[in-house]
Design a protein around this motif. Structure first.
Motif, PDB file in Angstrom:
ATOM      1  N   GLU A  17       0.885  -1.069  -0.122  1.00  0.00           N
ATOM      2  CA  GLU A  17      -0.011   0.408  -0.471  1.00  0.00           C
ATOM      3  C   GLU A  17       0.755   1.519  -0.056  1.00  0.00           C
ATOM      4  O   GLU A  17       0.467   1.889  -0.994  1.00  0.00           O
ATOM      5  N   LEU A  18       1.877   1.203   1.030  1.00  0.00           N
ATOM      6  CA  LEU A  18       3.196   2.267   0.322  1.00  0.00           C
ATOM      7  C   LEU A  18       3.334   1.801   0.072  1.00  0.00           C
ATOM      8  O   LEU A  18       3.598   3.633  -1.354  1.00  0.00           O
ATOM      9  N   LEU A  19       4.113   2.037  -1.457  1.00  0.00           N
ATOM     10  CA  LEU A  19       4.151   1.793  -2.833  1.00  0.00           C
ATOM     11  C   LEU A  19       3.567   2.340  -3.702  1.00  0.00           C
ATOM     12  O   LEU A  19       4.430   3.027  -4.227  1.00  0.00           O
ATOM     13  N   SER A  20       2.243   1.809  -3.404  1.00  0.00           N
ATOM     14  CA  SER A  20       0.681   2.246  -4.780  1.00  0.00           C
ATOM     15  C   SER A  20       1.310   3.810  -4.187  1.00  0.00           C
ATOM     16  O   SER A  20       0.675   4.130  -4.785  1.00  0.00           O
ATOM     17  N   GLU A  21       0.957   4.287  -2.903  1.00  0.00           N
ATOM     18  CA  GLU A  21       0.879   5.259  -2.580  1.00  0.00           C
ATOM     19  C   GLU A  21       2.154   6.604  -2.932  1.00  0.00           C
ATOM     20  O   GLU A  21       2.123   7.245  -4.013  1.00  0.00           O
ATOM     21  N   ILE A  22       3.186   6.053  -2.706  1.00  0.00           N
ATOM     22  CA  ILE A  22       4.395   6.766  -3.024  1.00  0.00           C
ATOM     23  C   ILE A  22       4.712   6.913  -4.408  1.00  0.00           C
ATOM     24  O   ILE A  22       4.654   7.998  -5.470  1.00  0.00           O
ATOM     25  N   THR A  23       3.991   5.691  -5.000  1.00  0.00           N
ATOM     26  CA  THR A  23       4.683   5.745  -6.740  1.00  0.00           C
ATOM     27  C   THR A  23       2.681   6.565  -7.331  1.00  0.00           C
ATOM     28  O   THR A  23       3.824   7.646  -8.399  1.00  0.00           O
ATOM     29  N   THR A  80      12.112   4.983 -11.590  1.00  0.00           N
ATOM     30  CA  THR A  80      10.271   4.727 -11.035  1.00  0.00           C
ATOM     31  C   THR A  80      10.396   2.892 -11.148  1.00  0.00           C
ATOM     32  O   THR A  80       9.966   2.511 -10.010  1.00  0.00           O
ATOM     33  N   LYS A  81      11.729   2.144 -11.840  1.00  0.00           N
ATOM     34  CA  LYS A  81      11.478   0.414 -11.164  1.00  0.00           C
ATOM     35  C   LYS A  81      11.769   0.897  -9.713  1.00  0.00           C
ATOM     36  O   LYS A  81      11.460  -0.598  -8.899  1.00  0.00           O
ATOM     37  N   LEU A  82      13.209   1.636  -8.538  1.00  0.00           N
ATOM     38  CA  LEU A  82      13.104   1.786  -7.471  1.00  0.00           C
ATOM     39  C   LEU A  82      11.954   1.873  -6.607  1.00  0.00           C
ATOM     40  O   LEU A  82      12.357   0.959  -5.924  1.00  0.00           O
ATOM     41  N   LEU A  83      10.994   2.194  -7.379  1.00  0.00           N
ATOM     42  CA  LEU A  83       9.842   3.137  -6.793  1.00  0.00           C
ATOM     43  C   LEU A  83       8.732   1.891  -6.628  1.00  0.00           C
ATOM     44  O   LEU A  83       8.208   1.339  -6.123  1.00  0.00           O
ATOM     45  N   GLU A  84       8.957   0.898  -8.035  1.00  0.00           N
ATOM     46  CA  GLU A  84       8.340   0.038  -7.877  1.00  0.00           C
ATOM     47  C   GLU A  84       8.312  -1.707  -6.890  1.00  0.00           C
ATOM     48  O   GLU A  84       7.701  -2.465  -7.437  1.00  0.00           O
ATOM     49  N   GLY A  85      10.142  -1.396  -6.819  1.00  0.00           N
ATOM     50  CA  GLY A  85       9.965  -2.740  -6.083  1.00  0.00           C
ATOM     51  C   GLY A  85      10.662  -2.778  -5.948  1.00  0.00           C
ATOM     52  O   GLY A  85      11.307  -4.176  -6.119  1.00  0.00           O
ATOM     53  N   GLY A  86      11.417  -3.200  -7.504  1.00  0.00           N
ATOM     54  CA  GLY A  86      12.585  -3.844  -8.172  1.00  0.00           C
ATOM     55  C   GLY A  86      13.601  -3.694  -7.155  1.00  0.00           C
ATOM     56  O   GLY A  86      14.624  -2.547  -7.049  1.00  0.00           O
ATOM     57  N   SER A  87      14.556  -4.658  -7.078  1.00  0.00           N
ATOM     58  CA  SER A  87      15.568  -4.298  -5.682  1.00  0.00           C
ATOM     59  C   SER A  87      17.089  -3.921  -6.429  1.00  0.00           C
ATOM     60  O   SER A  87      17.454  -2.977  -6.000  1.00  0.00           O
TER      61      SER A  87
END
Length: 89
Positions: A17-23, A80-87
């Motif tokens: 949820e947090l990543l979704s909001e940040i995105t 963008t990849k970093l924010l979407e959770g790509g390590s």
């Protein structure tokens, strides 16, 4: 006093949820800029991180960069990849 137990699943859901909001917050900025390359100051503002944290992301390979002269540039797609959770960007 009531006690609530937080499970691993609760934390995973919170992360999602947090990543979704940040995105959601970051996408309008990224779309309006339409820049392919960002400078360090822009990346730090976008991610709300300190210069040291940005340096650590470079050192450990989490965030790739290109250095031209004395200026470091980062691909906006990698951010963008970093924010979407790509390590690894």
């Amino acid at each position: 006093m009531s006690v609530e137990i937080i499970t691993k699943e609760d934390l995973v859901l919170f992360k999602s949820e947090l990543l979704s909001e940040i995105t959601k917050l970051v996408k309008p900025v990224s779309q309006s800029q339409s820049k392919q390359w960002l400078k360090s100051t822009e990346v730090r503002k976008l991610l709300n991180i300190s210069p040291g944290t940005l340096q650590n992301l470079r050192i450990n390979g989490t965030l790739r960069y290109t250095k031209i002269g004395g200026t470091m540039y980062y691909k906006s797609a990698d951010i963008t990849k970093l924010l979407e959770g790509g390590s690894h960007a």
